[in-house]
Design a protein around this motif. Structure first.
Motif, PDB file in Angstrom:
ATOM      1  N   TYR A   8       1.111  -1.417   0.247  1.00  0.00           N
ATOM      2  CA  TYR A   8      -0.365  -0.249   0.097  1.00  0.00           C
ATOM      3  C   TYR A   8       0.737   1.427  -0.693  1.00  0.00           C
ATOM      4  O   TYR A   8       2.004   1.784   0.792  1.00  0.00           O
ATOM      5  N   TRP A   9       0.282   2.367  -0.899  1.00  0.00           N
ATOM      6  CA  TRP A   9       0.991   3.670  -1.365  1.00  0.00           C
ATOM      7  C   TRP A   9       0.387   4.462  -0.638  1.00  0.00           C
ATOM      8  O   TRP A   9      -0.451   4.834  -1.198  1.00  0.00           O
ATOM      9  N   GLU A  11       0.160   7.711   0.177  1.00  0.00           N
ATOM     10  CA  GLU A  11       0.329   9.076  -0.693  1.00  0.00           C
ATOM     11  C   GLU A  11      -0.342   8.530  -1.627  1.00  0.00           C
ATOM     12  O   GLU A  11      -0.600  10.242  -2.713  1.00  0.00           O
ATOM     13  N   ASP A  12      -0.627   7.546  -2.825  1.00  0.00           N
ATOM     14  CA  ASP A  12      -1.289   7.660  -3.635  1.00  0.00           C
ATOM     15  C   ASP A  12      -2.245   7.310  -3.487  1.00  0.00           C
ATOM     16  O   ASP A  12      -3.429   7.015  -4.465  1.00  0.00           O
ATOM     17  N   ASP A  13      -3.158   6.146  -2.640  1.00  0.00           N
ATOM     18  CA  ASP A  13      -4.026   5.611  -2.028  1.00  0.00           C
ATOM     19  C   ASP A  13      -4.142   4.640  -2.898  1.00  0.00           C
ATOM     20  O   ASP A  13      -5.124   4.470  -3.324  1.00  0.00           O
ATOM     21  N   THR A  14      -3.129   3.662  -2.798  1.00  0.00           N
ATOM     22  CA  THR A  14      -2.679   2.795  -4.646  1.00  0.00           C
ATOM     23  C   THR A  14      -2.675   1.282  -3.465  1.00  0.00           C
ATOM     24  O   THR A  14      -1.627   1.317  -2.980  1.00  0.00           O
ATOM     25  N   GLU A  31      -2.595  -2.012  -9.971  1.00  0.00           N
ATOM     26  CA  GLU A  31      -2.954  -1.183  -9.111  1.00  0.00           C
ATOM     27  C   GLU A  31      -4.307  -1.120  -8.765  1.00  0.00           C
ATOM     28  O   GLU A  31      -5.560  -0.583  -9.710  1.00  0.00           O
ATOM     29  N   ARG A  33      -7.290   1.904  -6.528  1.00  0.00           N
ATOM     30  CA  ARG A  33      -7.056   3.281  -6.016  1.00  0.00           C
ATOM     31  C   ARG A  33      -8.315   4.011  -4.923  1.00  0.00           C
ATOM     32  O   ARG A  33      -8.886   3.208  -5.566  1.00  0.00           O
ATOM     33  N   TYR A  78       8.233  -0.143   1.005  1.00  0.00           N
ATOM     34  CA  TYR A  78       7.170  -0.982   0.498  1.00  0.00           C
ATOM     35  C   TYR A  78       6.255  -1.949   0.813  1.00  0.00           C
ATOM     36  O   TYR A  78       5.144  -2.050   0.647  1.00  0.00           O
TER      37      TYR A  78
END
Length: 111
Positions: A8-9, A11-14, A31, A33, A78
């Motif tokens: 999960y990232w 900053e991109d809500d991904t 991906e 989102r 990550y």
């Protein structure tokens, strides 16, 4: 040995769902989102390479997105969560179908 994981990232809500080869190269990537986890990519590196050779990479990426260009070992922070092949495949199949449907809708609208 093939490895499947998600990461999960924030900053991109991904959410990135990844299939990686023994050397850490990304072979397939999904991906998802936003809060509804909308599929925005479901790309395979062999398909990308074939599209690049055929001169159709722009169309491929418009439909399926792209895989990471660097091995997963080079990613910073990550925090992978391991998946089974079956868990990855279920997400892959759903995301691929969503990407194809979105591309058809865009095509029908002329965008």
């Amino acid at each position: 040995m093939t490895r499947w994981f998600r990461s999960y990232w924030a900053e991109d809500d991904t959410w990135f769902y990844v299939e990686a080869d023994a050397g850490g190269g990304v072979t397939r990537q999904v991906e998802l989102r936003g809060p509804l986890q909308k599929p925005v990519a479901a790309a395979a590196s062999v398909e990308e390479e074939a599209a690049r050779r055929a001169g159709t990479l722009v169309g491929y990426e418009a439909t399926f997105g792209a895989t990471a260009g660097v091995p997963v070992g080079d990613w910073d922070g990550y925090a992978p969560q391991d998946l089974t092949a079956e868990e990855f495949e279920a997400v892959w199949v759903t995301a691929r179908a969503a990407c194809v449907t979105s591309a058809r809708v865009r095509s029908a609208r002329g965008t």
